[in-house]
Design a protein around this motif. Structure first.
Motif, PDB file in Angstrom:
ATOM      1  N   GLY A 250       0.795  -1.208   0.000  1.00 61.07           N
ATOM      2  CA  GLY A 250       0.000   0.000   0.000  1.00 61.07           C
ATOM      3  C   GLY A 250       0.833   1.265   0.000  1.00 61.07           C
ATOM      4  N   PHE A 251       1.733   1.350   0.975  1.00 57.94           N
ATOM      5  CA  PHE A 251       2.497   2.580   1.114  1.00 57.94           C
ATOM      6  C   PHE A 251       3.661   2.662   0.132  1.00 57.94           C
ATOM      7  CE2 PHE A 251       0.301   2.278   5.183  1.00 57.94           C
ATOM      8  CZ  PHE A 251      -0.224   3.568   5.269  1.00 57.94           C
ATOM      9  N   GLY A 252       3.887   1.574  -0.611  1.00 56.07           N
ATOM     10  CA  GLY A 252       4.906   1.617  -1.650  1.00 56.07           C
ATOM     11  C   GLY A 252       4.599   2.672  -2.695  1.00 56.07           C
TER      12      GLY A 252
ATOM     13  N   ALA B 109      -3.075   8.607  -8.124  1.00 55.95           N
ATOM     14  CA  ALA B 109      -3.011   7.180  -8.427  1.00 55.95           C
ATOM     15  C   ALA B 109      -2.004   6.472  -7.524  1.00 55.95           C
ATOM     16  CB  ALA B 109      -2.636   6.966  -9.896  1.00 55.95           C
ATOM     17  N   GLN B 110      -0.865   7.123  -7.285  1.00 57.29           N
ATOM     18  CA  GLN B 110       0.151   6.525  -6.409  1.00 57.29           C
ATOM     19  C   GLN B 110      -0.360   6.433  -4.971  1.00 57.29           C
ATOM     20  OE1 GLN B 110       2.607   5.153  -7.785  1.00 57.29           O
ATOM     21  NE2 GLN B 110       3.978   6.456  -8.936  1.00 57.29           N
TER      22      GLN B 110
ATOM     23  N   ILE C 105      -1.937   1.813 -12.643  1.00 52.67           N
ATOM     24  CA  ILE C 105      -2.263   2.081 -14.047  1.00 52.67           C
ATOM     25  C   ILE C 105      -3.767   2.211 -14.232  1.00 52.67           C
ATOM     26  CG2 ILE C 105      -2.037   1.179 -16.401  1.00 52.67           C
ATOM     27  CD1 ILE C 105       0.455  -0.352 -15.427  1.00 52.67           C
ATOM     28  N   ILE C 106      -4.542   1.347 -13.563  1.00 55.48           N
ATOM     29  CA  ILE C 106      -6.004   1.428 -13.651  1.00 55.48           C
ATOM     30  C   ILE C 106      -6.502   2.753 -13.084  1.00 55.48           C
ATOM     31  CG2 ILE C 106      -8.156   0.432 -12.773  1.00 55.48           C
ATOM     32  CD1 ILE C 106      -6.761  -2.307 -12.852  1.00 55.48           C
ATOM     33  N   LEU C 107      -5.952   3.150 -11.943  1.00 56.12           N
ATOM     34  CA  LEU C 107      -6.374   4.397 -11.319  1.00 56.12           C
ATOM     35  C   LEU C 107      -6.089   5.603 -12.216  1.00 56.12           C
ATOM     36  CD1 LEU C 107      -5.157   3.717  -7.666  1.00 56.12           C
ATOM     37  CD2 LEU C 107      -7.537   3.943  -8.405  1.00 56.12           C
ATOM     38  N   GLU C 108      -4.962   5.572 -12.896  1.00 50.50           N
ATOM     39  CA  GLU C 108      -4.613   6.713 -13.747  1.00 50.50           C
ATOM     40  C   GLU C 108      -5.281   6.635 -15.112  1.00 50.50           C
ATOM     41  OE1 GLU C 108      -0.819   8.907 -15.886  1.00 50.50           O
ATOM     42  OE2 GLU C 108      -0.775   6.775 -15.421  1.00 50.50           O
ATOM     43  N   LYS C 109      -5.120   5.518 -15.798  1.00 52.80           N
ATOM     44  CA  LYS C 109      -5.574   5.420 -17.181  1.00 52.80           C
ATOM     45  C   LYS C 109      -7.076   5.185 -17.298  1.00 52.80           C
ATOM     46  CE  LYS C 109      -1.271   5.542 -18.681  1.00 52.80           C
ATOM     47  NZ  LYS C 109      -0.729   6.717 -19.388  1.00 52.80           N
TER      48      LYS C 109
ATOM     49  N   TYR D 186       5.994   7.824  -5.038  1.00 55.15           N
ATOM     50  CA  TYR D 186       5.696   9.208  -5.422  1.00 55.15           C
ATOM     51  C   TYR D 186       6.726  10.166  -4.839  1.00 55.15           C
ATOM     52  CZ  TYR D 186       3.321  13.659  -6.041  1.00 55.15           C
ATOM     53  OH  TYR D 186       3.024  14.956  -6.381  1.00 55.15           O
ATOM     54  N   GLY D 187       7.137   9.919  -3.598  1.00 57.28           N
ATOM     55  CA  GLY D 187       8.167  10.758  -3.001  1.00 57.28           C
ATOM     56  C   GLY D 187       9.491  10.631  -3.727  1.00 57.28           C
ATOM     57  N   LEU D 188       9.851   9.399  -4.092  1.00 53.95           N
ATOM     58  CA  LEU D 188      11.118   9.183  -4.791  1.00 53.95           C
ATOM     59  C   LEU D 188      11.090   9.761  -6.206  1.00 53.95           C
ATOM     60  CD1 LEU D 188      11.898   5.521  -3.636  1.00 53.95           C
ATOM     61  CD2 LEU D 188      12.908   7.643  -2.794  1.00 53.95           C
TER      62      LEU D 188
END
Length: 383
Positions: free
Chosen positions: A181-183, A312-313, A299-303, A188-190
């Motif tokens: 989950g937190f990956g 999405a992240q 990818i589903i969340l974004e696309k 996103y931070g990286l």
């Protein structure tokens, strides 16, 4: 102290000796000892599984961070799908010999060694020139990661009786699941390191997470312990009487604390057990759902659902947090009630509903709710 628990148990005297040895420790002493084992073993393995899931499933986060364009992954070459798939070929093949090797060389050396090596492979991900090279590295990654999960589950089973084990498995798996989950948030931070040292943000995802894995691999060699009968020699973790207590509990519970010499015939004989195939089928079906979500949810969340890269992240995290909570509650009551089947069946029905919502509706809100149900079902059945 004489190791009477290593002898072949008889039906009366053996069991009496085990119970008598256990009774030499007061309830408070037993609780303190078990807590010490939990902290040293379950937590360490949990963090190793955490980086394992993080390293194998961060492709989706890297994809939406720009990897697909830089490595020319598109529909014509199916680069992303192939890179995701090849991991599981070696991951599946090498699990069988891994369970044999861990008994031969000991879990502390074996587990810490494979973590260190796959951390180095993850570092290399950050420098690949094309997706074909990444796919090759994923093959190596699968071979190295293959030993962690079965090795960890096996190691835990040698330390705990049957109905004290599920909560430990749940805690171990819970720590790892939180990484899934937190990956996305970490990725996103990286990503914000984009351009640093002339490298794209998605490359920094692999480089930093690879470094973290290497550090945990080295640290786990110090923290992990071998099997109970070897624990007095494992950095003096337990003394002889404490190790005797642990083994006596296992022997009194299921009479398999003593280690039999490895035999290929006995090992392969398990293939004749229909329950093994049933469990394998169940694991395969739930794993298919879990990994589909892990690799393709960003990818589903974004696309498909129309969220920004940042959202999405970050929206990957809540379903995994919910899954971790439900999974642990189920594990506690599964041990308490000594019941497994109905809980697994309930999770399967929940998964069917969740996948239906995710796959056949158009609105983002109910589809995202379906992600919750499918993730909870998959993770809880794994546990």
């Amino acid at each position: 102290m004489k190791d009477t628990f290593h002898d072949e148990p008889d039906t009366e005297k053996g069991d009496f000796n085990h119970e008598e040895l256990i009774a030499t420790f007061s309830p408070a002493e037993q609780k303190k000892l078990i807590r010490r084992i939990d902290m040293r073993l379950v937590i360490t393995l949990g963090f190793l599984y955490c980086v394992s899931l993080l390293d194998r499933t961060n492709l989706g986060a890297a994809y939406v961070a720009g990897m697909q364009g830089d490595l020319k992954m598109d529909a014509t070459n199916n680069g992303y799908s192939i890179t995701s798939l090849v991991f599981f070929i070696t991951y599946t093949i090498f699990q069988i010999p891994a369970t044999v090797i861990i008994r031969k060389i000991g879990p502390r050396l074996f587990l810490s060694g494979i973590v260190l090596f796959w951390g180095a492979v993850m570092l290399a991900f950050g420098f690949v020139p094309n997706w074909e090279t990444m796919a090759g590295l994923r093959i190596i990654l699968g071979a190295l990661e293959a030993g962690l999960y079965p090795g960890s589950v096996y190691l835990l089973s040698t330390w705990y009786p049957r109905y004290e084990l599920q909560k430990r498995n749940a805690t171990f798996y819970l720590i790892g699941s939180m990484a899934s989950g937190f990956g996305g948030i970490l990725a996103y931070g990286l990503m914000q390191m984009d351009g640093l040292a002339g490298k794209a943000g998605w490359r920094w995802i692999f480089i930093i997470e690879g470094l973290l894995t290497c550090v945990l691999g080295i640290g786990s060699y110090i923290l992990l312990v071998d099997f109970p009968e070897q624990s007095p020699k494992s950095w003096k973790f337990l003394n002889e009487s404490e190790a005797s207590f642990v083994i006596a509990k296992i022997q009194a519970d299921r009479a398999d604390a003593s280690v039999e010499p490895f035999s290929m015939g006995r090992y392969l004989a398990n293939c004749k057990d229909s329950k093994v195939w049933a469990y394998a089928a169940l694991y395969m079906l739930t794993t298919t759902n879990s990994y589909s979500i892990a690799y393709f949810l960003p990818i589903i969340l974004e696309k498909s659902m129309g969220f920004s890269v940042a959202k999405a992240q970050c929206l990957v995290a809540p379903p995994y947090v919910a899954a971790a909570i439900v999974m642990f509650v189920q594990a506690v009551y599964s041990d308490k009630w000594r019941l497994r089947g109905p809980i697994i069946a309930g999770n399967a029905l929940m998964g069917l509903l969740g996948l239906g919502l995710l796959g056949y509706l158009d609105a983002a809100a109910p589809r995202y709710f379906g992600v919750f149900l499918a993730t909870i079902a998959g993770k809880s059945c794994h546990n």
